[in-house]
Design an enzyme around this catalytic site. Structure first.
Site, mmCIF file in Angstrom:
data_model
loop_
_atom_site.group_PDB
_atom_site.id
_atom_site.type_symbol
_atom_site.label_atom_id
_atom_site.label_comp_id
_atom_site.label_asym_id
_atom_site.label_seq_id
_atom_site.Cartn_x
_atom_site.Cartn_y
_atom_site.Cartn_z
ATOM 1 N N HIS A 115 0.818 -1.221 0.000
ATOM 2 C CA HIS A 115 0.000 0.000 0.000
ATOM 3 C C HIS A 115 0.848 1.265 0.000
ATOM 4 C CE1 HIS A 115 0.698 -0.450 4.369
ATOM 5 N NE2 HIS A 115 0.538 0.854 4.430
ATOM 6 N N LYS A 144 0.352 5.323 -2.475
ATOM 7 C CA LYS A 144 0.237 6.663 -1.920
ATOM 8 C C LYS A 144 0.480 7.713 -3.007
ATOM 9 C CE LYS A 144 1.821 5.478 2.762
ATOM 10 N NZ LYS A 144 0.893 6.266 3.586
ATOM 11 N N ASP A 194 8.813 -7.274 7.868
ATOM 12 C CA ASP A 194 7.520 -6.600 7.830
ATOM 13 C C ASP A 194 7.588 -5.255 7.115
ATOM 14 O OD1 ASP A 194 4.772 -6.178 8.487
ATOM 15 O OD2 ASP A 194 5.368 -4.951 10.191
ATOM 16 N N HIS A 246 8.229 -2.656 2.250
ATOM 17 C CA HIS A 246 7.891 -1.261 2.001
ATOM 18 C C HIS A 246 9.084 -0.392 1.602
ATOM 19 C CE1 HIS A 246 3.895 -2.076 3.313
ATOM 20 N NE2 HIS A 246 4.160 -2.125 4.594
ATOM 21 N N LYS A 284 9.356 0.264 15.821
ATOM 22 C CA LYS A 284 8.174 0.447 16.663
ATOM 23 C C LYS A 284 8.543 1.260 17.902
ATOM 24 C CE LYS A 284 5.586 -2.444 14.207
ATOM 25 N NZ LYS A 284 4.446 -1.968 13.412
#
Length: 488
Positions: A190, A194, A247, A252, A338
């Site tokens: 995703h 953008k 991840d 990404h 994170k």
């Protein structure tokens, strides 16, 4: 066209052919937060087909009825959508929803739901299946689509992560290609949907101001920075098997690197764009574990479901090298983690300092001066682009200060029909446009350059929640400095 003209211009009406859309994992978190609200937004914008049906699917155990699924979708749109699910637009969307349970041993309810949907539409509508299911379920769902004939003339969207290493990615590609041609497969990221990531292409290739300096002669280093303030949010089972590198970095940040570093494509066709991205990935050098900092935030081991001796990383910063004529010698620094200080999604291109040092040394040697020779692309929604430079401060002395010129999507373009990443990519998949989806050879190449790191990872280093990561990241990027517009 100036910003005022652009703001008034209508969005081109591009509508796909009539479709039956099947959402596997339709009662899961992704469908609730993104897919169902996104499809309703597309319907409101007039971008769904003239005739369509959306079928939710999940295992038969606990599967909802059609009415229960419609109530579930309404609550999802109310909580996460841009538009309230009311009025004629919602009624039309709701009437297009149904549910068909599917187990590998008994897919008949789904087959019946697809048959009924196709008959209701009439003619020969296209089919799109979205696999919003855990990676472990990909193989069984793909096998079921092949065994039942649902794969025939069907496009399939496959979620990340696509494999966990080179061997698993190859095995998954073999499974997929046994049922689908590559032209039918849409591996979704995703981030690539953008608007502001897509705008990197326009920034570079539509403006003679930037393309001539987009290379190793003028750029000293590039940062792609995606810190997150959230922790693992109760997803220990997923995260312990995945970690931040699998991840975020492979899925990404490397994809964004491919957009930033690609050569000018011959056109904006899917083949031309994906060929240029593949060339970038083929030029990536294998990652050196010594050029990677793996971190774990304090308190991670106390998260429910986490192994008390876990070496799973919640943070990664690394140096990547693209060994080609345009980028040789320019390091790309990637960072994501994170429980960090800020939530940001930025690409920063740092330009080299001028060779003639006519200004005071204290101004040019200050770390802040590095921020004054940068082009920053914020690719969060709605995003912005900022040119940062040094300028003379008012007064009798020649003192330099940082200045900027910023373009903001929210200020310059009408946002009524602006699409979020998933919405754009769902539309592209219905249109059959693979430009912003990952090709099989590219994903395998990224796992190939990751092999040494995955085989020999360095121990994780602790970092405090709310910080920018372990202290070792400063050594990694030296003599440069990590840069975000409002932080480290």
């Amino acid at each position: 066209m100036n910003a005022a003209t652009a703001a008034a211009a209508p969005m081109p009406a591009t509508r796909p052919e009539n479709h039956v859309i099947v959402l596997f994992g339709a009662t899961g978190d992704l469908a609730r937060r993104k897919l169902l609200p996104g499809l309703f937004h597309l319907a409101n914008a007039g971008l769904l087909p003239a005739a369509y049906r959306i079928i939710g699917s999940a295992p038969a155990d606990g599967a909802p009825s059609d009415q229960e699924f419609r109530r579930h979708a309404k609550e999802a749109v109310r909580q996460f959508g841009l538009t309230e699910p009311t009025g004629a637009s919602w009624q039309a969307f709701e009437e297009a929803l149904s549910f068909g349970a599917a187990d590998p041993q008994d897919p008949q309810p789904l087959l019946d739901a697809v048959r009924d949907a196709e008959q209701a539409i009439g003619g020969k509508p296209r089919r799109l299946c979205h696999l919003a299911v855990p990676p472990g379920a990909f193989t069984s769902v793909i096998g079921m689509l092949g065994a039942t004939g649902l794969a025939r003339d069907t496009r399939v969207i496959i979620e990340k992560p696509f494999g966990t290493d080179l061997a698993s990615a190859r095995a998954l590609n073999e499974t997929v290609h046994a049922v689908f041609d590559e032209a039918q497969v849409f591996r979704i990221d995703h981030f690539l949907g953008k608007e502001s990531v897509d705008n990197i292409l326009a920034l570079r290739f539509a403006n003679g101001l930037f393309e001539p300096v987009w290379n190793r002669d003028h750029i000293s280093h590039v940062e792609i920075d995606v810190p997150e303030t959230i922790g693992i949010e109760g997803r220990a089972d997923f995260f312990e098997k995945t970690g931040t590198y699998r991840d975020m970095i492979v899925t990404h940040l490397f994809q964004v690197l491919g957009i930033v570093a690609m050569e000018p494509p011959t056109s904006l066709s899917a083949q031309a764009l994906r060929d240029e991205k593949a060339k970038v990935f083929n030029s990536l050098e294998s990652l050196d574990p010594a050029a990677v900092v793996r971190g774990q935030y304090d308190g991670y081991l106390a998260e429910p479901g986490v192994d008390p001796h876990s070496q799973t990383e919640t943070f990664v910063a690394l140096r990547a090298e693209v060994d080609n004529w345009r980028w040789a010698g320019v390091p790309f620094y990637l960072r994501s983690g994170k429980s960090m200080a800020k939530r940001r999604q930025t690409v920063t291109l740092h330009f080299k300092k001028p060779p003639l040092r006519m200004f005071p040394d204290d101004a040019q040697d200050d770390p802040a001066s590095e921020r004054g020779n940068a082009l920053v692309v914020d690719f969060d929604d709605p995003g912005w682009i900022s040119a940062r430079f040094l300028a003379k401060e008012p007064g009798p002395a020649m003192r330099l200060g940082t200045a900027e010129m910023t373009f903001r999507y929210a200020d310059s373009f009408r946002r009524r029909h602006g699409l979020e990443g998933y919405e754009r990519l769902l539309l592209d998949a219905m249109l059959g446009d693979q430009s912003l989806f990952t090709r099989s050879d590219s994903i395998e190449r990224l796992w190939e350059v990751s092999a040494e790191l995955l085989a020999h990872p360095r121990p994780v280093q602790p970092y405090a929640p709310g910080s920018w990561g372990p202290a070792a990241i400063d050594t990694l990027i030296a003599p440069h400095h990590w840069y975000l517009p409002d932080g480290n």
